[in-house]
Design a protein around this motif. Structure first.
Motif, short mmCIF file in Angstrom:
data_model
loop_
_atom_site.label_atom_id
_atom_site.label_comp_id
_atom_site.label_asym_id
_atom_site.label_seq_id
_atom_site.Cartn_x
_atom_site.Cartn_y
_atom_site.Cartn_z
N ARG A 73 1.14 1.53 9.10
CA ARG A 73 0.07 2.14 8.87
C ARG A 73 0.56 3.67 8.84
O ARG A 73 -0.06 4.35 8.14
N ARG A 74 1.76 4.01 9.58
CA ARG A 74 2.34 5.28 9.31
C ARG A 74 2.81 5.62 7.85
O ARG A 74 2.60 6.59 7.11
N LEU A 75 3.66 4.49 7.46
CA LEU A 75 4.17 4.45 5.96
C LEU A 75 2.98 4.65 5.17
O LEU A 75 3.11 5.46 4.09
N ALA A 76 2.04 3.93 5.23
CA ALA A 76 0.86 3.98 4.23
C ALA A 76 0.12 5.38 4.18
O ALA A 76 -0.32 5.85 3.35
N ASP A 77 -0.01 5.85 5.41
CA ASP A 77 -0.68 7.22 5.46
C ASP A 77 0.43 8.30 4.72
O ASP A 77 -0.15 9.15 4.27
N GLN A 78 1.63 8.16 4.86
CA GLN A 78 2.59 8.98 4.23
C GLN A 78 2.38 8.94 2.60
O GLN A 78 2.47 10.23 2.06
N VAL A 79 2.14 7.79 2.16
CA VAL A 79 1.95 7.74 0.84
C VAL A 79 0.66 8.20 0.43
O VAL A 79 0.41 8.91 -0.57
N SER A 80 -0.37 8.09 1.15
CA SER A 80 -1.91 8.68 0.87
C SER A 80 -1.80 10.32 0.89
O SER A 80 -2.29 10.83 -0.01
N VAL A 81 -0.76 10.81 1.95
CA VAL A 81 -0.81 12.27 1.63
C VAL A 81 -0.02 12.72 0.55
O VAL A 81 -0.42 13.70 0.04
N ALA A 82 0.98 12.02 0.25
CA ALA A 82 1.82 12.31 -0.88
C ALA A 82 1.04 12.39 -2.08
O ALA A 82 1.19 13.25 -3.15
N LYS A 83 0.25 11.51 -2.36
CA LYS A 83 -0.72 11.58 -3.60
C LYS A 83 -1.74 12.41 -3.65
O LYS A 83 -2.28 12.84 -4.70
N ALA A 84 -2.10 13.04 -2.47
CA ALA A 84 -3.25 14.23 -2.43
C ALA A 84 -2.83 15.49 -2.89
O ALA A 84 -1.59 15.90 -3.12
#
Length: 84
Positions: A73-84
């Motif tokens: 989940r932590r890694l998925a959240d990092q990807v989501s933030v990077a795309k924003a």
């Protein structure tokens, strides 16, 4: 067996593994896993992010699985933030 959850539009796959050979009473566990988008081929470089915990140990298979989900989940959240 591999187990999967979905988080922020991505799949988080986790496999608990025994720390020291076959399961016995008091077995300690680690985990391995990966995060990928839906439909990705996780075997192709760049389509998944792999992770593992092979140092810390967990007292049960379920505890290792949950710790793996937390990391995924932590890694998925990092990807989501990077795309924003």
């Amino acid at each position: 067996m591999w187990d999967k959850i979905e988080h922020n539009g991505q799949e988080v796959w986790v496999l608990p593994v025994t720390a020291y050979g076959p399961p016995v009473p008091q077995t300690l566990w680690h985990y391995i896993g990966y995060v990928c988008r839906h439909g990705a081929d996780a075997h192709i470089e760049g389509q998944s992010r792999r992770f593992q915990e092979l140092v810390a140990t967990f007292r049960s298979e379920e505890e290792a699985r949950e710790a793996g989900y937390d990391e995924g989940r932590r890694l998925a959240d990092q990807v989501s933030v990077a795309k924003a």
